[in-house]
Design an enzyme around this catalytic site. Structure first.
Site, PDB file in Angstrom:
ATOM      1  N   HIS A   6      44.943  26.445 -48.394  1.00 28.09           N
ATOM      2  CA  HIS A   6      45.829  26.943 -49.447  1.00 28.09           C
ATOM      3  C   HIS A   6      47.274  26.628 -49.060  1.00 28.09           C
ATOM      4  O   HIS A   6      47.585  26.436 -47.873  1.00 28.09           O
ATOM      5  CB  HIS A   6      45.678  28.453 -49.606  1.00 28.09           C
ATOM      6  CG  HIS A   6      44.381  28.871 -50.200  1.00 28.09           C
ATOM      7  ND1 HIS A   6      44.186  30.129 -50.721  1.00 28.09           N
ATOM      8  CD2 HIS A   6      43.202  28.213 -50.360  1.00 28.09           C
ATOM      9  CE1 HIS A   6      42.943  30.231 -51.174  1.00 28.09           C
ATOM     10  NE2 HIS A   6      42.334  29.077 -50.962  1.00 28.09           N
ATOM     11  N   GLU A  40      49.871  28.537 -48.818  1.00 27.41           N
ATOM     12  CA  GLU A  40      50.426  29.491 -47.854  1.00 27.41           C
ATOM     13  C   GLU A  40      49.884  29.243 -46.452  1.00 27.41           C
ATOM     14  O   GLU A  40      50.639  29.303 -45.470  1.00 27.41           O
ATOM     15  CB  GLU A  40      50.092  30.941 -48.269  1.00 27.41           C
ATOM     16  CG  GLU A  40      50.685  31.365 -49.599  1.00 27.41           C
ATOM     17  CD  GLU A  40      49.775  31.090 -50.791  1.00 27.41           C
ATOM     18  OE1 GLU A  40      50.010  31.699 -51.845  1.00 27.41           O
ATOM     19  OE2 GLU A  40      48.828  30.276 -50.688  1.00 27.41           O
ATOM     20  N   CYS A  85      46.458  35.040 -52.215  1.00 29.17           N
ATOM     21  CA  CYS A  85      45.111  35.620 -52.255  1.00 29.17           C
ATOM     22  C   CYS A  85      44.933  36.525 -51.029  1.00 29.17           C
ATOM     23  O   CYS A  85      45.765  36.510 -50.119  1.00 29.17           O
ATOM     24  CB  CYS A  85      44.061  34.505 -52.266  1.00 29.17           C
ATOM     25  SG  CYS A  85      43.889  33.646 -50.683  1.00 29.17           S
ATOM     26  N   CYS A 121      45.248  34.621 -47.698  1.00 33.10           N
ATOM     27  CA  CYS A 121      46.618  34.232 -47.379  1.00 33.10           C
ATOM     28  C   CYS A 121      47.470  35.457 -47.044  1.00 33.10           C
ATOM     29  O   CYS A 121      48.290  35.418 -46.129  1.00 33.10           O
ATOM     30  CB  CYS A 121      47.223  33.440 -48.531  1.00 33.10           C
ATOM     31  SG  CYS A 121      46.450  31.814 -48.754  1.00 33.10           S
TER      32      CYS A 121
END
Length: 156
Positions: free
Chosen positions: A52, A54, A82, A85
């Site tokens: 992701h 992040e 999410c 993260c």
């Protein structure tokens, strides 16, 4: 530099990712008003579900600062992080999250969101991290619009 400039960098990075066939997510980590890292999602390119934006930004920031402690850093994310993260942000000791679009926006776009919001995770963990939501939300939705226009897009 300002919050608007840093979020704009995350948005530009998300749009760059979309142009490369990736999902519409971007994140920048800032310390002492300087960009430490700015990344987009590479889940599809890496064939790695944890790539992701992040997570990529945290990984790069840790490497650049030669530390897993990102205390005094701020993360700007185009979309609410999410739970995975958010946990990484917590473990890295990042002091503040600023995000634009919500998990609800990602879910509406077809992404498989867990729907445990950051403010709920903060409350459950009794965490001191500062969270600013809906920051430049309209602009943060632009990568979703660009992504929706793509042919052969993949959702994870």
């Amino acid at each position: 530099m300002s919050d608007e400039i840093f979020m704009s960098l995350a948005i530009k990075k998300a749009l760059k990712g979309v142009k490369k066939g990736q999902a519409p997510f971007g994140a920048c980590i800032i310390k002492n008003n300087k960009v430490i890292s700015c990344e987009h999602s590479t889940v599809l390119k890496d064939t790695n579900i944890i790539s992701h934006a992040e997570m990529n930004a945290i990984k790069k920031a840790c490497k650049k600062l030669k530390s897993i402690n990102l205390k005094d850093c701020i993360i700007y994310s185009t979309v609410e992080p999410c739970p995975m993260c958010f946990s990484a942000i917590h473990w890295a000791k990042i002091s503040k999250i600023i995000y634009g679009a919500s998990e609800n926006d990602a879910k509406k776009a077809g992404f498989n969101e867990l729907m445990i919001h950051d403010k709920k995770l903060k409350s459950l963990g009794r965490l001191k991290i500062k969270i600013v939501s809906n920051f430049m939300k309209k602009e943060c939705l632009e990568p979703f619009k660009a992504w929706k226009k793509r042919k052969n897009k993949r959702i994870y």
